[in-house]
Design a protein around this motif. Structure first.
Motif, PDB file in Angstrom:
ATOM      1  N   MET A 198     -25.196  19.116  38.253  1.00  0.00           N
ATOM      2  CA  MET A 198     -24.944  20.304  37.208  1.00  0.00           C
ATOM      3  C   MET A 198     -24.248  21.218  37.730  1.00  0.00           C
ATOM      4  O   MET A 198     -23.138  21.653  37.505  1.00  0.00           O
ATOM      5  CB  MET A 198     -26.160  20.831  36.540  1.00  0.00           C
ATOM      6  CG  MET A 198     -27.052  19.974  35.656  1.00  0.00           C
ATOM      7  SD  MET A 198     -25.968  19.528  34.276  1.00  0.00           S
ATOM      8  CE  MET A 198     -25.804  21.111  33.215  1.00  0.00           C
TER       9      MET A 198
ATOM     10  N   HIS B 268     -19.424  11.012  29.031  1.00  0.00           N
ATOM     11  CA  HIS B 268     -20.700  11.458  28.706  1.00  0.00           C
ATOM     12  C   HIS B 268     -21.231  12.255  29.821  1.00  0.00           C
ATOM     13  O   HIS B 268     -22.730  12.747  29.682  1.00  0.00           O
ATOM     14  CB  HIS B 268     -21.957  10.349  28.305  1.00  0.00           C
ATOM     15  CG  HIS B 268     -21.263   9.456  27.248  1.00  0.00           C
ATOM     16  ND1 HIS B 268     -21.717  10.036  25.796  1.00  0.00           N
ATOM     17  CD2 HIS B 268     -20.904   8.340  26.949  1.00  0.00           C
ATOM     18  CE1 HIS B 268     -21.049   9.035  25.073  1.00  0.00           C
ATOM     19  NE2 HIS B 268     -20.391   8.131  25.637  1.00  0.00           N
ATOM     20  N   LYS B 269     -20.835  12.327  30.956  1.00  0.00           N
ATOM     21  CA  LYS B 269     -21.263  12.875  32.090  1.00  0.00           C
ATOM     22  C   LYS B 269     -21.387  14.582  31.615  1.00  0.00           C
ATOM     23  O   LYS B 269     -20.820  15.179  30.671  1.00  0.00           O
ATOM     24  CB  LYS B 269     -20.220  12.836  33.238  1.00  0.00           C
ATOM     25  CG  LYS B 269     -18.757  13.805  33.042  1.00  0.00           C
ATOM     26  CD  LYS B 269     -17.841  13.633  33.987  1.00  0.00           C
ATOM     27  CE  LYS B 269     -16.338  14.240  33.655  1.00  0.00           C
ATOM     28  NZ  LYS B 269     -15.250  13.798  34.453  1.00  0.00           N
ATOM     29  N   PRO B 270     -22.103  15.441  32.561  1.00  0.00           N
ATOM     30  CA  PRO B 270     -22.412  16.672  32.122  1.00  0.00           C
ATOM     31  C   PRO B 270     -21.066  17.477  32.611  1.00  0.00           C
ATOM     32  O   PRO B 270     -20.324  17.201  33.482  1.00  0.00           O
ATOM     33  CB  PRO B 270     -23.270  17.195  33.477  1.00  0.00           C
ATOM     34  CG  PRO B 270     -24.065  15.936  33.823  1.00  0.00           C
ATOM     35  CD  PRO B 270     -23.135  14.830  33.830  1.00  0.00           C
ATOM     36  N   THR B 271     -20.919  18.701  31.675  1.00  0.00           N
ATOM     37  CA  THR B 271     -19.878  19.258  31.639  1.00  0.00           C
ATOM     38  C   THR B 271     -19.975  20.791  31.989  1.00  0.00           C
ATOM     39  O   THR B 271     -21.275  20.912  31.995  1.00  0.00           O
ATOM     40  CB  THR B 271     -18.991  19.266  30.605  1.00  0.00           C
ATOM     41  OG1 THR B 271     -19.556  19.829  29.569  1.00  0.00           O
ATOM     42  CG2 THR B 271     -18.742  17.706  30.101  1.00  0.00           C
TER      43      THR B 271
ATOM     44  N   GLY C  82     -22.104  23.535  35.162  1.00  0.00           N
ATOM     45  CA  GLY C  82     -23.276  23.848  34.274  1.00  0.00           C
ATOM     46  C   GLY C  82     -24.244  24.783  34.735  1.00  0.00           C
ATOM     47  O   GLY C  82     -24.376  25.342  35.670  1.00  0.00           O
TER      48      GLY C  82
ATOM     49  N   CYS D  63     -30.043  15.797  39.981  1.00  0.00           N
ATOM     50  CA  CYS D  63     -29.583  16.043  38.690  1.00  0.00           C
ATOM     51  C   CYS D  63     -29.081  17.420  38.736  1.00  0.00           C
ATOM     52  O   CYS D  63     -28.148  17.925  38.179  1.00  0.00           O
ATOM     53  CB  CYS D  63     -30.612  15.868  37.785  1.00  0.00           C
ATOM     54  SG  CYS D  63     -31.249  14.152  37.231  1.00  0.00           S
TER      55      CYS D  63
ATOM     56  N   ASP E 117     -22.698  22.386  29.384  1.00  0.00           N
ATOM     57  CA  ASP E 117     -23.972  21.950  29.410  1.00  0.00           C
ATOM     58  C   ASP E 117     -24.987  22.737  30.107  1.00  0.00           C
ATOM     59  O   ASP E 117     -24.759  23.452  30.890  1.00  0.00           O
ATOM     60  CB  ASP E 117     -24.073  20.531  30.161  1.00  0.00           C
ATOM     61  CG  ASP E 117     -23.574  19.519  29.314  1.00  0.00           C
ATOM     62  OD1 ASP E 117     -24.115  19.353  27.869  1.00  0.00           O
ATOM     63  OD2 ASP E 117     -22.916  18.405  29.623  1.00  0.00           O
TER      64      ASP E 117
ATOM     65  N   THR F  59     -29.142  20.806  26.587  1.00  0.00           N
ATOM     66  CA  THR F  59     -28.270  19.598  26.295  1.00  0.00           C
ATOM     67  C   THR F  59     -28.672  18.480  27.215  1.00  0.00           C
ATOM     68  O   THR F  59     -28.273  17.429  26.901  1.00  0.00           O
ATOM     69  CB  THR F  59     -26.908  19.948  26.233  1.00  0.00           C
ATOM     70  OG1 THR F  59     -26.291  20.461  27.690  1.00  0.00           O
ATOM     71  CG2 THR F  59     -26.733  21.234  25.179  1.00  0.00           C
ATOM     72  N   VAL F  60     -29.143  18.782  28.497  1.00  0.00           N
ATOM     73  CA  VAL F  60     -29.199  17.603  29.650  1.00  0.00           C
ATOM     74  C   VAL F  60     -30.537  17.816  30.129  1.00  0.00           C
ATOM     75  O   VAL F  60     -30.874  18.953  30.319  1.00  0.00           O
ATOM     76  CB  VAL F  60     -28.178  17.801  30.458  1.00  0.00           C
ATOM     77  CG1 VAL F  60     -28.306  16.717  31.777  1.00  0.00           C
ATOM     78  CG2 VAL F  60     -26.767  17.676  29.881  1.00  0.00           C
TER      79      VAL F  60
ATOM     80  N   MET G  66     -29.095  22.340  31.495  1.00  0.00           N
ATOM     81  CA  MET G  66     -30.212  21.614  31.804  1.00  0.00           C
ATOM     82  C   MET G  66     -31.555  22.048  31.795  1.00  0.00           C
ATOM     83  O   MET G  66     -31.521  23.155  32.458  1.00  0.00           O
ATOM     84  CB  MET G  66     -29.826  20.599  33.430  1.00  0.00           C
ATOM     85  CG  MET G  66     -30.814  19.616  33.426  1.00  0.00           C
ATOM     86  SD  MET G  66     -30.574  19.037  35.134  1.00  0.00           S
ATOM     87  CE  MET G  66     -31.950  19.274  36.181  1.00  0.00           C
TER      88      MET G  66
ATOM     89  N   ILE H 163     -22.049  10.347  38.018  1.00  0.00           N
ATOM     90  CA  ILE H 163     -21.141  11.145  37.328  1.00  0.00           C
ATOM     91  C   ILE H 163     -20.020  10.253  37.003  1.00  0.00           C
ATOM     92  O   ILE H 163     -19.582  10.296  35.877  1.00  0.00           O
ATOM     93  CB  ILE H 163     -20.491  12.491  37.922  1.00  0.00           C
ATOM     94  CG1 ILE H 163     -21.627  13.531  38.013  1.00  0.00           C
ATOM     95  CG2 ILE H 163     -19.347  12.771  37.255  1.00  0.00           C
ATOM     96  CD1 ILE H 163     -21.283  14.641  38.620  1.00  0.00           C
TER      97      ILE H 163
END
Length: 668
Positions: A304, A278-281, A309, A300, A284, A331-332, A286, A272
């Motif tokens: 999230m 660009h990290k997951p938020t 997320g 992963c 997002d 989105t991921v 997955m 992260i």
């Protein structure tokens, strides 16, 4: 660049990526002189204390365990969507929100305690299921009471599953369905006392379990009973184990890799940290389809949950993954090379029959590649709409971040994926023993065929492997890792642990790496699987296979040699689409099996392999002297690949024993 592309670039609102460091110098050299000689220790530039020998363990002091990180994410999400599932094509996703997920997980954990399990890091809970919301409820429910998750999975095989249950003395396994229950019952060790089933089981299965002294309980009943008992939580400490992740090696029993909460949180936080903007938020979503039994997917997903997320689970059938993605619109996405290879092969097969399609495709690829080299990543250009829209929509149309790992990825496939998907794709290198991440490519680095600099939770060095002529002084050697992500040890295998982790805490991975001039790592070989030919020359089969696999005609290859022989031979699985296309052009009819027996086909493939070998600088004794063409791919299902798609060399040798012996007989 074409005029169309220039026009698009001028009006495109996309700014080039903000590259977080100098791409010509992507890692630092450790300042602290901890070793003598040519070994250089490299560290992350994304954590300034790395140069002083420190490691990232967490990003927030209130989130140092997977119990804490989930609660942090729940707060960040403001009770947003957490776990999603759907019941097949054209059906919308349903969601559990964070607060309900936390409540149900706690109830399930309380239910496990009510069954007589101690709330302790020495209590092991087995789980045997495909990815689904219940998997996460079991994981988080166990963490509420400091218990440890031990995943089981189909490709281990029933004997290995029984070995794991017996070695870890697991008394309770959460099981997905009737079929998996029966697989466990076939070889159930005496320590197994209870099966908690997610889906209904047949009365015959329940009776079979009862006959073996095993009680079958329904998942919802355990959850309901836990809510009634309401046992007080016993949260874990960072150093406590969170999982024992068994890896299926190419030989022998699987090894139990003990990972602590600190290990996993450190790995997640380091990634992260490196991803930066660009990290997951919290916004997002997955898609979960890689096995949760493996650490790439676990890390992963936990990443999230840490940011609040959402994670949507695939339907359970990989053949319907495209339908799942269209319904979820993630989105991921974590991915493995096998998926991107299939995407590439499908695209190549579709454009092959049409000259116009090939021309347009190559123009689109060239234009998008030019943009990527300038740091522009987008999916709304003229070429995206004309050529790549179908590929993007097949992934749901919204993927912005993809993390690829678990096996080497060919440069042309990675470049194709970056161009066609229009999203940020980073490639990592790691091992289960390092809780997945060791290195990760940096956003904005478009050059393929390396795995980036070390992440901030570890240090990396290369050590001499003289028998293979790799030396640290030449920036080559065995990859060794030390840090907060390195595992506690192999479960009940102290000798094996000492053989892998040295006295200074360096984990010796068995992979051969090379430092590139820009401070990134390239994996070039594997220390194991070397043998001598009769004339005394060392052969590294995987190195040779990595050369031959570049041939367009080769789908899979297994290089074999023996110490009493002076040359090597190979089993080759041809690329069905390429071979059939060649056969059609040359007016040769037949199925792939028939074509494999055709001498012209064999000569075509072997000549191309030898050409690739010469271009790669293989010595004469490293070139195969004969090949056998086999129509059926090596797979996990037929026992010739591990669950992470590595070749099982002993099994391949046994499987093809008649063909190997026949080739050597003819070469005498």
């Amino acid at each position: 660049m074409s005029p169309c592309c220039q026009c698009c670039a001028k009006c495109c609102p996309h700014e080039p990526l903000k590259i977080p460091l100098d791409l010509s110098s992507q890692s630092d050299v450790l300042k602290v002189a901890v070793i003598q000689g040519p070994e250089i220790v490299r560290v992350s530039k994304f954590y300034k204390e790395s140069k002083d020998g420190k490691f990232v363990s967490y990003l927030s002091p209130d989130a140092r365990t997977l119990y804490d990180t989930f609660r942090k994410g729940a707060k960040e999400s403001n009770n947003g969507k957490c776990l999603g599932w759907h019941d097949g094509p054209n059906r919308p996703y349903q969601w559990l929100h964070y607060n309900e997920t936390l409540l149900r997980a706690r109830n399930l954990g309380s239910g496990l305690v009510s069954l007589g399990l101690a709330p302790s890091p020495s209590t092991y809970i087995g789980i045997y299921s495909q990815n689904c919301p219940e998997w996460v409820l079991v994981e988080q429910g166990a963490y509420c009471y400091s218990m440890v998750i031990v995943p089981l999975y189909d490709t281990l095989g029933p004997d290995a599953c029984a070995f794991i249950i017996n070695q870890a003395e697991i008394s309770v396994v959460v099981c997905e369905n009737d079929a998996k229950c029966n697989l466990l019952l076939d070889r159930a060790p005496r320590c197994l006392r209870k099966l908690i089933v997610i889906h209904e089981t047949r009365l015959a299965t329940n009776q079979r379990a009862k006959n073996r002294g095993i009680e079958v309980l329904r998942f919802e009943d355990v959850e309901r009973n836990g809510a009634i008992k309401n046992n007080p939580e016993v949260p874990p400490e960072p150093k406590d184990l969170c999982t024992i992740c068994y890896t299926s090696g190419t030989t022998g029993n699987p090894k139990g890799v003990m990972l602590s909460h600190e290990n996993v949180v450190a790995g997640v936080c380091a990634v992260i940290l490196q991803l930066g903007d660009h990290k997951p938020t919290v916004d997002d979503i997955m898609i979960s389809f890689l096995p949760l039994a493996h650490m790439l997917e676990r890390c992963c997903e936990n990443g999230m949950y840490m940011v609040g997320g959402a994670v949507g689970f695939y339907s359970g059938d990989i053949r319907h993954l495209a339908d799942d993605m269209k319904a979820l619109r993630p989105t991921v996405m974590p991915a493995v090379p096998r998926l991107l290879n299939r995407l590439y092969d499908k695209a190549m097969a579709e454009i092959q029959p049409s000259f116009i399609k090939r021309v347009l495709f190559n123009m689109a690829l060239s234009a998008k590649k030019n943009e990527i080299e300038r740091g522009i990543i987008r999916n709304n250009s003229f070429w995206d709409k004309l050529v790549f829209r179908k590929i993007q929509e097949g992934m749901g149309g919204r993927v912005r971040l993809m993390v690829v790992g678990s096996a080497p990825l060919a440069g042309n496939v990675l470049t194709f994926a970056r161009c066609s998907l229009g999203c940020l794709i980073v490639e990592g290198y790691g091992q289960t023993e390092c809780c997945a991440p060791v290195t990760l490519t940096v956003q904005g680095d478009h050059v393929p065929e390396h795995v980036g600099p070390p992440v901030a939770c570890c240090q990396v060095k290369l050590v001499d492997v003289p028998e293979m002529e790799y030396y640290a002084s030449g920036n080559q050697g065995e990859v060794c890792v030390r840090g907060t992500n390195v595992f506690v040890g192999y479960f009940k295998e102290p000798d094996m642990t000492r053989a892998t982790v040295d006295d200074l805490g360096w984990h010796h991975t068995g992979d051969i790496g090379q430092w590139l001039p820009n401070g990134t790592l390239k994996i070039i070989d594997r220390k194991k699987h070397i043998f001598k030919l009769s004339q005394g020359e060392y052969i590294v089969p995987e190195k040779i296979e990595n050369v031959y696999i570049r041939s367009q005609y080769v789908h899979q290859v297994f290089v074999h040699g023996e110490s009493l022989k002076s040359c090597i031979i190979a089993i080759v699985v041809p690329d069905v689409d390429v071979i059939k296309c060649w056969a059609t052009e040359n007016r040769i009819d037949g199925t792939l099996s028939v074509l494999c027996a055709n001498p012209e086909v064999k000569k075509l493939i072997m000549d191309d392999m030898i050409t690739w070998g010469k271009e790669a600088g293989l010595k004469s004794f490293e070139q195969v002297k004969d090949i056998y063409l086999h129509p059926d791919p090596f797979s996990v299902q037929n026992g010739l690949l591990t669950p992470t798609f590595k070749t099982k060399r002993p099994q391949l040798k046994t499987y093809f024993k008649p063909q190997l012996e026949d080739m050597y007989t003819k070469l005498v």
